[in-house]
Design a protein around this motif. Structure first.
Motif, PDB file in Angstrom:
ATOM      1  N   VAL A  84       0.867  -1.179   0.000  1.00 16.06           N
ATOM      2  CA  VAL A  84       0.000   0.000   0.000  1.00 16.06           C
ATOM      3  C   VAL A  84       0.901   1.226   0.000  1.00 16.06           C
ATOM      4  N   VAL A  85       0.740   2.080  -1.014  1.00 17.82           N
ATOM      5  CA  VAL A  85       1.569   3.268  -1.170  1.00 17.82           C
ATOM      6  C   VAL A  85       0.995   4.418  -0.350  1.00 17.82           C
ATOM      7  N   LEU A  86       1.881   5.128   0.406  1.00 20.99           N
ATOM      8  CA  LEU A  86       1.499   6.299   1.195  1.00 20.99           C
ATOM      9  C   LEU A  86       2.157   7.527   0.585  1.00 20.99           C
ATOM     10  N   THR A  87       1.393   8.578   0.365  1.00 22.26           N
ATOM     11  CA  THR A  87       1.957   9.780  -0.240  1.00 22.26           C
ATOM     12  C   THR A  87       1.187  11.012   0.204  1.00 22.26           C
ATOM     13  N   ASN A  88       1.828  12.147   0.077  1.00 23.56           N
ATOM     14  CA  ASN A  88       1.176  13.425   0.393  1.00 23.56           C
ATOM     15  C   ASN A  88       0.462  14.025  -0.809  1.00 23.56           C
ATOM     16  N   THR A  89       0.597  13.388  -1.975  1.00 20.11           N
ATOM     17  CA  THR A  89       0.068  13.936  -3.218  1.00 20.11           C
ATOM     18  C   THR A  89      -1.192  13.204  -3.653  1.00 20.11           C
ATOM     19  N   ASN A  90      -2.251  13.940  -3.888  1.00 20.57           N
ATOM     20  CA  ASN A  90      -3.493  13.349  -4.394  1.00 20.57           C
ATOM     21  C   ASN A  90      -3.454  13.390  -5.925  1.00 20.57           C
ATOM     22  N   ASP A  91      -2.654  12.491  -6.476  1.00 25.47           N
ATOM     23  CA  ASP A  91      -2.380  12.478  -7.915  1.00 25.47           C
ATOM     24  C   ASP A  91      -2.930  11.184  -8.504  1.00 25.47           C
ATOM     25  N   GLU A  92      -4.017  11.271  -9.288  1.00 24.84           N
ATOM     26  CA  GLU A  92      -4.685  10.075  -9.819  1.00 24.84           C
ATOM     27  C   GLU A  92      -3.770   9.322 -10.787  1.00 24.84           C
ATOM     28  N   LYS A  93      -3.015  10.046 -11.624  1.00 19.00           N
ATOM     29  CA  LYS A  93      -2.106   9.387 -12.559  1.00 19.00           C
ATOM     30  C   LYS A  93      -1.034   8.592 -11.817  1.00 19.00           C
ATOM     31  N   LEU A  94      -0.532   9.189 -10.730  1.00 15.60           N
ATOM     32  CA  LEU A  94       0.469   8.503  -9.928  1.00 15.60           C
ATOM     33  C   LEU A  94      -0.130   7.251  -9.285  1.00 15.60           C
ATOM     34  N   ALA A  95      -1.379   7.360  -8.828  1.00 18.10           N
ATOM     35  CA  ALA A  95      -2.058   6.223  -8.206  1.00 18.10           C
ATOM     36  C   ALA A  95      -2.201   5.070  -9.189  1.00 18.10           C
ATOM     37  N   ILE A  96      -2.660   5.375 -10.399  1.00 20.85           N
ATOM     38  CA  ILE A  96      -2.848   4.339 -11.416  1.00 20.85           C
ATOM     39  C   ILE A  96      -1.517   3.687 -11.781  1.00 20.85           C
ATOM     40  N   GLU A  97      -0.474   4.510 -11.903  1.00 16.04           N
ATOM     41  CA  GLU A  97       0.840   3.986 -12.246  1.00 16.04           C
ATOM     42  C   GLU A  97       1.389   3.107 -11.112  1.00 16.04           C
ATOM     43  N   ALA A  98       1.108   3.485  -9.865  1.00 15.70           N
ATOM     44  CA  ALA A  98       1.551   2.681  -8.722  1.00 15.70           C
ATOM     45  C   ALA A  98       0.912   1.297  -8.757  1.00 15.70           C
ATOM     46  N   VAL A  99      -0.393   1.259  -9.043  1.00 11.87           N
ATOM     47  CA  VAL A  99      -1.098  -0.021  -9.131  1.00 11.87           C
ATOM     48  C   VAL A  99      -0.574  -0.831 -10.318  1.00 11.87           C
ATOM     49  N   ARG A 100      -0.322  -0.153 -11.444  1.00 11.42           N
ATOM     50  CA  ARG A 100       0.203  -0.849 -12.627  1.00 11.42           C
ATOM     51  C   ARG A 100       1.555  -1.490 -12.336  1.00 11.42           C
ATOM     52  N   GLN A 101       2.349  -0.849 -11.472  1.00 14.56           N
ATOM     53  CA  GLN A 101       3.676  -1.381 -11.160  1.00 14.56           C
ATOM     54  C   GLN A 101       3.670  -2.367  -9.997  1.00 14.56           C
ATOM     55  N   GLY A 102       2.489  -2.696  -9.492  1.00 16.81           N
ATOM     56  CA  GLY A 102       2.429  -3.774  -8.502  1.00 16.81           C
ATOM     57  C   GLY A 102       1.859  -3.433  -7.154  1.00 16.81           C
ATOM     58  N   ALA A 103       1.563  -2.155  -6.881  1.00  9.79           N
ATOM     59  CA  ALA A 103       0.948  -1.808  -5.597  1.00  9.79           C
ATOM     60  C   ALA A 103      -0.510  -2.256  -5.573  1.00  9.79           C
ATOM     61  N   GLN A 104      -1.003  -2.602  -4.399  1.00 11.00           N
ATOM     62  CA  GLN A 104      -2.398  -3.017  -4.266  1.00 11.00           C
ATOM     63  C   GLN A 104      -3.320  -1.844  -3.947  1.00 11.00           C
ATOM     64  N   ASP A 105      -2.776  -0.770  -3.373  1.00 12.74           N
ATOM     65  CA  ASP A 105      -3.623   0.379  -3.026  1.00 12.74           C
ATOM     66  C   ASP A 105      -2.762   1.623  -2.904  1.00 12.74           C
ATOM     67  N   TYR A 106      -3.448   2.763  -2.746  1.00 15.11           N
ATOM     68  CA  TYR A 106      -2.809   4.082  -2.766  1.00 15.11           C
ATOM     69  C   TYR A 106      -3.576   4.965  -1.784  1.00 15.11           C
ATOM     70  N   ILE A 107      -2.866   5.503  -0.761  1.00 18.69           N
ATOM     71  CA  ILE A 107      -3.531   6.313   0.266  1.00 18.69           C
ATOM     72  C   ILE A 107      -2.862   7.678   0.362  1.00 18.69           C
ATOM     73  N   VAL A 108      -3.694   8.739   0.355  1.00 17.45           N
ATOM     74  CA  VAL A 108      -3.201  10.101   0.587  1.00 17.45           C
ATOM     75  C   VAL A 108      -3.166  10.338   2.093  1.00 17.45           C
ATOM     76  N   LYS A 109      -2.011  10.706   2.619  1.00 18.10           N
ATOM     77  CA  LYS A 109      -1.814  10.770   4.064  1.00 18.10           C
ATOM     78  C   LYS A 109      -2.772  11.729   4.760  1.00 18.10           C
ATOM     79  N   ARG A 110      -3.023  12.885   4.152  1.00 16.43           N
ATOM     80  CA  ARG A 110      -3.877  13.867   4.846  1.00 16.43           C
ATOM     81  C   ARG A 110      -5.338  13.418   4.901  1.00 16.43           C
ATOM     82  N   GLN A 111      -5.695  12.403   4.118  1.00 17.48           N
ATOM     83  CA  GLN A 111      -7.059  11.877   4.145  1.00 17.48           C
ATOM     84  C   GLN A 111      -7.177  10.646   5.037  1.00 17.48           C
TER      85      GLN A 111
END
Length: 391
Positions: A84-111
């Motif tokens: 599960v990727v943790l980041t400060n950026t709410n970037d949809e393109k980054l989220a999709i790319e993270a999943v494409r490269q093998g991550a199962q999920d993507y969480i924005v820290k402030r949320q």
């Protein structure tokens, strides 16, 4: 999941955020999480060599790694471990790319909150387990294909017929395998964007493809057993007329939207006799299914059961596409199909299986057919230790 069963590797260089995540996990119902915290990617890779984890929480900004470049080495060291990727950026393109490269999920820290964190961890583990199960199933299926194909190859002489046999078998596996690979890839690459209904559709497609492959393998195995003389005839007491009527009813329920009529008639009062029900089902099921498949919509198929003193005759007649005369000589060979079948699906094993099952009964099968007119199959089986009722 049972309590204290989820072990988490947190890769986060910010101590305050690491403590916050740890506090969230302590607040979770049941407190079923244990957390190991490291600050660098290198430390994480060393811990993965020494210990086992259920999931990785990965910050994308680390002293020794930036952005999604952390995913490749983690996947290399622990390919089945969900991330599960943790980041400060709410970037949809980054989220999709993270999943494409093998991550199962993507969480924005402030949320982030307790419920979101726990839900993301659980869902990531479940999705990873499903994908791992599918991968193992595909590998097991591939091994099974290789094993059963090897059995057939050993059973035959090295000849042109063997080469064609294996070639046709590989061809018939290609479509369901392609369906499985495309669906698993789509689920892996777009899992976080798909609805439950879409996911279910893909899982059902994979299940159907696996079922088709399993059926083909079973048919090939039956042919192989027959060629080796290992197709066993196991008779039990069976009343033919109700058996045939039940088989007709099952076919009418299983053919989907295609409308057809089966006219079943019985001549002679047949009592119970010794028959191999499994082999009979192969014989009559294949012949009736073919009559329906190769007939136009709303057509009629005739099924006659004729009891005689020493034999029983099964006659199945249709007014379908028929079989060209030049194809009838090779009709009962495995993977052989008439040239006029066009796009009608089939693997050419059905009639080969029918003939083997008829021979196991000590019977005979014959065909009369004309292209564009229709086909009649006649099966004559001897009665064994049977009684034919007389008036």
């Amino acid at each position: 999941m049972p309590a204290t069963s989820i072990k988490i590797l947190l890769i986060e260089d910010n101590l305050a955020e690491a403590r916050l995540l740890q506090e969230y996990l302590k607040q979770a119902n049941g407190n079923q999480f244990s957390l190991v915290h490291v600050k660098r990617l290198g430390e994480a890779l060393n811990r993965l060599k020494e210990d086992c984890f259920d999931i990785i929480l990965l910050d994308l900004t680390l002293p020794d790694s930036q952005g999604l470049e952390s995913l490749a080495p983690l996947n290399s060291h622990a390919p089945s471990l969900p991330i599960v990727v943790l980041t400060n950026t709410n970037d949809e393109k980054l989220a999709i790319e993270a999943v494409r490269q093998g991550a199962q999920d993507y969480i924005v820290k402030r949320q982030l909150n307790v419920d979101l964190l726990v839900r993301s961890i659980r869902y990531a583990i479940e999705r990873s387990q499903v994908m791992e199960a599918l991968r193992e199933a595909n590998e097991a299926l591939e091994i099974r294909v290789q094993e059963r194909t090897a059995e057939l190859v050993k059973a035959k002489e090295v000849s042109q017929m063997k080469s064609e046999f294996v070639s046709m078998l590989s061809h018939d596996f290609r479509n369901p395998l392609t369906t499985i690979l495309l669906s698993t890839g789509f689920l892996q690459n777009h899992d976080d964007k798909l609805t439950k209904e879409t996911k279910l559709t893909h899982f059902l497609r994979m299940r159907s493809a696996i079922k088709n492959m399993d059926q083909l393998l079973n048919e090939v195995l039956l042919i192989g057993k027959a060629d080796l003389g290992k197709l066993q005839y196991q008779p039990t007491q069976l009343a033919l007329e109700p058996f045939c009527r039940q088989l007709v009813e099952e076919l009418q329920l299983s053919t989907g939207e295609k409308h057809f009529t089966i006219v079943f008639t019985c001549q002679g009062e047949l009592g119970e006799a010794l028959w191999d029900e499994n082999l009979l089902r192969h014989i009559l099921g294949n012949l009736l299914a073919n009559a329906i498949k190769y007939s136009p919509e709303d057509e009629t198929v005739w099924f006659e059961l004729i009891g005689q003193e020493k034999t029983v005759i099964f006659r199945i007649q249709d007014r379908g596409i028929g079989i060209p005369l030049e194809d009838q000589k090779r009709l009962f060979q495995p993977f052989n199909r008439a040239r006029n079948v066009s796009t009608i699906p089939g693997n050419g094993l059905g009639l080969a299986i029918v003939k083997k099952c008829v021979e196991a009964h000590g019977g005979q099968i014959s065909v009369q057919s004309e292209a564009g007119v229709g086909t009649t199959f006649t099966v004559i089986l001897p009665l064994a230790s049977a009684t034919v009722k007389s008036d």
